[in-house]
Motif scaffolding. Structure first.
Motif, mmCIF file in Angstrom:
data_model
loop_
_atom_site.group_PDB
_atom_site.id
_atom_site.type_symbol
_atom_site.label_atom_id
_atom_site.label_comp_id
_atom_site.label_asym_id
_atom_site.label_seq_id
_atom_site.Cartn_x
_atom_site.Cartn_y
_atom_site.Cartn_z
ATOM 1 N N LEU A 190 0.838 -1.204 0.000
ATOM 2 C CA LEU A 190 0.000 0.000 0.000
ATOM 3 C C LEU A 190 0.870 1.251 0.000
ATOM 4 O O LEU A 190 1.990 1.241 0.529
ATOM 5 N N PRO A 191 0.392 2.356 -0.554
ATOM 6 C CA PRO A 191 1.170 3.612 -0.564
ATOM 7 C C PRO A 191 1.250 4.248 0.814
ATOM 8 O O PRO A 191 0.649 3.768 1.788
ATOM 9 N N ALA A 192 1.962 5.364 0.907
ATOM 10 C CA ALA A 192 2.281 5.979 2.204
ATOM 11 C C ALA A 192 1.056 6.487 2.943
ATOM 12 O O ALA A 192 1.043 6.502 4.180
ATOM 13 N N GLN A 193 -0.013 6.892 2.221
ATOM 14 C CA GLN A 193 -1.174 7.449 2.916
ATOM 15 C C GLN A 193 -1.923 6.412 3.760
ATOM 16 O O GLN A 193 -2.751 6.767 4.592
ATOM 17 N N PHE A 194 -1.642 5.122 3.528
ATOM 18 C CA PHE A 194 -2.237 4.072 4.351
ATOM 19 C C PHE A 194 -1.336 3.698 5.531
ATOM 20 O O PHE A 194 -1.578 2.685 6.191
ATOM 21 N N GLY A 195 -0.295 4.492 5.778
ATOM 22 C CA GLY A 195 0.666 4.153 6.826
ATOM 23 C C GLY A 195 0.031 4.043 8.201
ATOM 24 O O GLY A 195 0.345 3.124 8.970
ATOM 25 N N GLN A 196 -0.858 4.959 8.542
ATOM 26 C CA GLN A 196 -1.526 4.917 9.853
ATOM 27 C C GLN A 196 -2.374 3.659 9.988
ATOM 28 O O GLN A 196 -2.422 3.038 11.054
ATOM 29 N N PHE A 197 -3.009 3.252 8.893
ATOM 30 C CA PHE A 197 -3.827 2.041 8.913
ATOM 31 C C PHE A 197 -2.965 0.808 9.155
ATOM 32 O O PHE A 197 -3.319 -0.077 9.942
ATOM 33 N N VAL A 198 -1.818 0.745 8.486
ATOM 34 C CA VAL A 198 -0.910 -0.412 8.641
ATOM 35 C C VAL A 198 -0.382 -0.490 10.066
ATOM 36 O O VAL A 198 -0.320 -1.568 10.668
ATOM 37 N N VAL A 199 0.003 0.667 10.643
ATOM 38 C CA VAL A 199 0.496 0.682 12.022
ATOM 39 C C VAL A 199 -0.585 0.225 12.984
ATOM 40 O O VAL A 199 -0.329 -0.538 13.935
ATOM 41 N N SER A 200 -1.819 0.653 12.741
ATOM 42 C CA SER A 200 -2.934 0.247 13.598
ATOM 43 C C SER A 200 -3.145 -1.263 13.559
ATOM 44 O O SER A 200 -3.402 -1.895 14.586
ATOM 45 N N TYR A 201 -3.019 -1.861 12.382
ATOM 46 C CA TYR A 201 -3.186 -3.315 12.273
ATOM 47 C C TYR A 201 -2.055 -4.055 12.983
ATOM 48 O O TYR A 201 -2.285 -5.054 13.677
ATOM 49 N N ASN A 202 -0.832 -3.566 12.823
ATOM 50 C CA ASN A 202 0.316 -4.258 13.420
ATOM 51 C C ASN A 202 0.299 -4.206 14.949
ATOM 52 O O ASN A 202 0.902 -5.061 15.603
ATOM 53 N N GLN A 219 -13.223 1.020 3.616
ATOM 54 C CA GLN A 219 -13.635 2.134 4.465
ATOM 55 C C GLN A 219 -12.507 3.164 4.618
ATOM 56 O O GLN A 219 -12.749 4.381 4.594
ATOM 57 N N GLU A 220 -11.277 2.669 4.778
ATOM 58 C CA GLU A 220 -10.146 3.583 4.933
ATOM 59 C C GLU A 220 -9.921 4.398 3.658
ATOM 60 O O GLU A 220 -9.623 5.602 3.712
ATOM 61 N N GLU A 221 -10.068 3.765 2.504
ATOM 62 C CA GLU A 221 -9.887 4.483 1.246
ATOM 63 C C GLU A 221 -10.950 5.562 1.067
ATOM 64 O O GLU A 221 -10.653 6.671 0.610
ATOM 65 N N GLU A 222 -12.185 5.259 1.439
ATOM 66 C CA GLU A 222 -13.248 6.262 1.352
ATOM 67 C C GLU A 222 -12.959 7.441 2.283
ATOM 68 O O GLU A 222 -13.181 8.601 1.923
ATOM 69 N N ARG A 223 -12.430 7.159 3.485
ATOM 70 C CA ARG A 223 -12.099 8.239 4.420
ATOM 71 C C ARG A 223 -10.981 9.121 3.858
ATOM 72 O O ARG A 223 -11.036 10.359 3.940
ATOM 73 N N LEU A 224 -9.956 8.485 3.280
ATOM 74 C CA LEU A 224 -8.848 9.248 2.715
ATOM 75 C C LEU A 224 -9.303 10.126 1.557
ATOM 76 O O LEU A 224 -8.876 11.278 1.422
ATOM 77 N N LYS A 225 -10.187 9.595 0.722
ATOM 78 C CA LYS A 225 -10.700 10.392 -0.394
ATOM 79 C C LYS A 225 -11.523 11.569 0.113
ATOM 80 O O LYS A 225 -11.448 12.671 -0.440
ATOM 81 N N ARG A 226 -12.305 11.346 1.170
ATOM 82 C CA ARG A 226 -13.118 12.429 1.729
ATOM 83 C C ARG A 226 -12.231 13.519 2.325
ATOM 84 O O ARG A 226 -12.452 14.720 2.109
#
Length: 337
Positions: A190-202, A219-226
């Protein structure tokens, strides 16, 4: 029955027969058109599209209910159970399968394939002729999964399904990746904008399945687009304000330049410098004070004896005395001698 009744019945019967023949003819035309349309959906076999060709053949034969010979072996006929109907159905299916498959194979390939009378064996031979090296295909598929990267303008659901499809191909090649490993491969791609999501999962103890990961990522992608849309709106508003300020400044600059240009158009006849006229020239005013003492103008410290007076103009508000000091003029008039 009277003659009129018999004649009427004969007409009705002839009409029914005509309608039945017309319906039968129409049914044959429709079936022929349907068969032609289905056969047109099978691509011509070449060196690179065997998988697509095989899938299209199986779909068309299945829709036409002619894949019986590909799914089952030919029934045996015994004295006790001749299986006449089943054998006829299988023979027809086998014959039609061979005709349809050979129709979409170029003549250059037919010479390399042994002519057979069994459709199932014929398809297997074609598969061996176009089969790829299993190790090479597995290596290429695995490399593709590892090097895949999600693009920001894509669709995260389609991306995950594509990686799952590649994993399914590896499973067919007996090289299946576990769901946990596939989840981690998706996360690191995943690109850098999903970094917070990846850290949350780990940081979580629970592990997600592939479907759970897909749901959360959507859901995360929709939030980022918004959030990106809101940021873009704020940025555009800020830019509009800057443009308005820049426009106002740009409008003021020509005015200032215009005034400067107008000032430069005047040249003093006394000092020969541009930007003012003779009566506004300070050097000319000083010269007059020096050479005009006692001749035509006098300085009075009092208004006594003044016959008439007027306020000074903008060019007469100050005078320079003999020591060079600048003195303010209150009035200009005529005094008694």
């Amino acid at each position: 029955m009277p003659r009129s009744g018999r004649a009427r019945a004969a007409k009705v019967g002839s009409r029914r027969e005509a309608l039945a023949r017309a319906a039968s003819t129409w049914s044959r035309v429709v079936n022929a058109n349907n068969v032609s349309a289905q056969l047109a959906g099978i691509p011509t076999l070449n060196g690179t599209n065997y998988a697509m060709w095989k899938e299209s053949v199986e779909i068309v034969l299945g829709c036409m209910d002619l894949d019986h010979a590909l799914r089952m072996e030919r029934p045996n006929s015994t004295t006790e159970n001749p299986n006449t109907d089943k054998i006829e159905k299988w023979d027809r299916s086998n014959r039609m399968c061979l005709m349809i498959m050979k129709r979409s194979i170029p003549s250059t390939f037919r010479g390399s394939i042994t002519e057979g009378t069994n459709a199932k064996n014929f398809l297997k031979e074609i598969e061996q002729f176009f089969a790829k090296n299993a190790k090479t295909e597995a290596s290429n598929t695995l490399m593709k999964i590892v090097t895949m990267r999600y693009k920001e303008k894509g669709n995260i659901r389609e991306y995950i399904m594509e990686m799952s499809n590649l994993n399914g191909k590896l499973k067919e090649l007996k090289l299946e990746l576990s769901d946990d490993l596939l989840v981690h491969l998706i996360l690191i791609s995943l690109p850098a904008q999903f970094g917070q999501f990846v850290v949350s999962y780990n940081t979580q103890k629970d592990k997600w399945t592939l479907n759970e990961l897909m749901s959360h990522l959507v859901q995360e992608e929709e939030r980022l687009k918004r959030d990106k849309t809101e940021s873009a709106h704020l940025a555009s508003t800020s830019q509009d304000k800057k443009k308005k300020r820049a426009k106002g400044t740009a409008e003021n600059v020509p005015k200032q330049k215009k005034h400067k240009k107008q000032d430069k158009e005047f040249t003093c006849f006394f000092c020969k410098k541009a930007g003012h006229i003779k009566k506004e020239c300070p050097k000319y005013a000083a010269w007059r004070e020096k050479h005009d003492s006692g001749a035509t103008a006098h300085i009075s410290m009092s208004m006594q004896g003044c016959l008439w007076s007027r306020p000074p103009t903008s060019n007469e508000k100050f005078i320079y005395v003999g020591d060079g000091a600048k003195v303010k003029v209150k009035a200009i008039g005529k005094y008694l001698n």
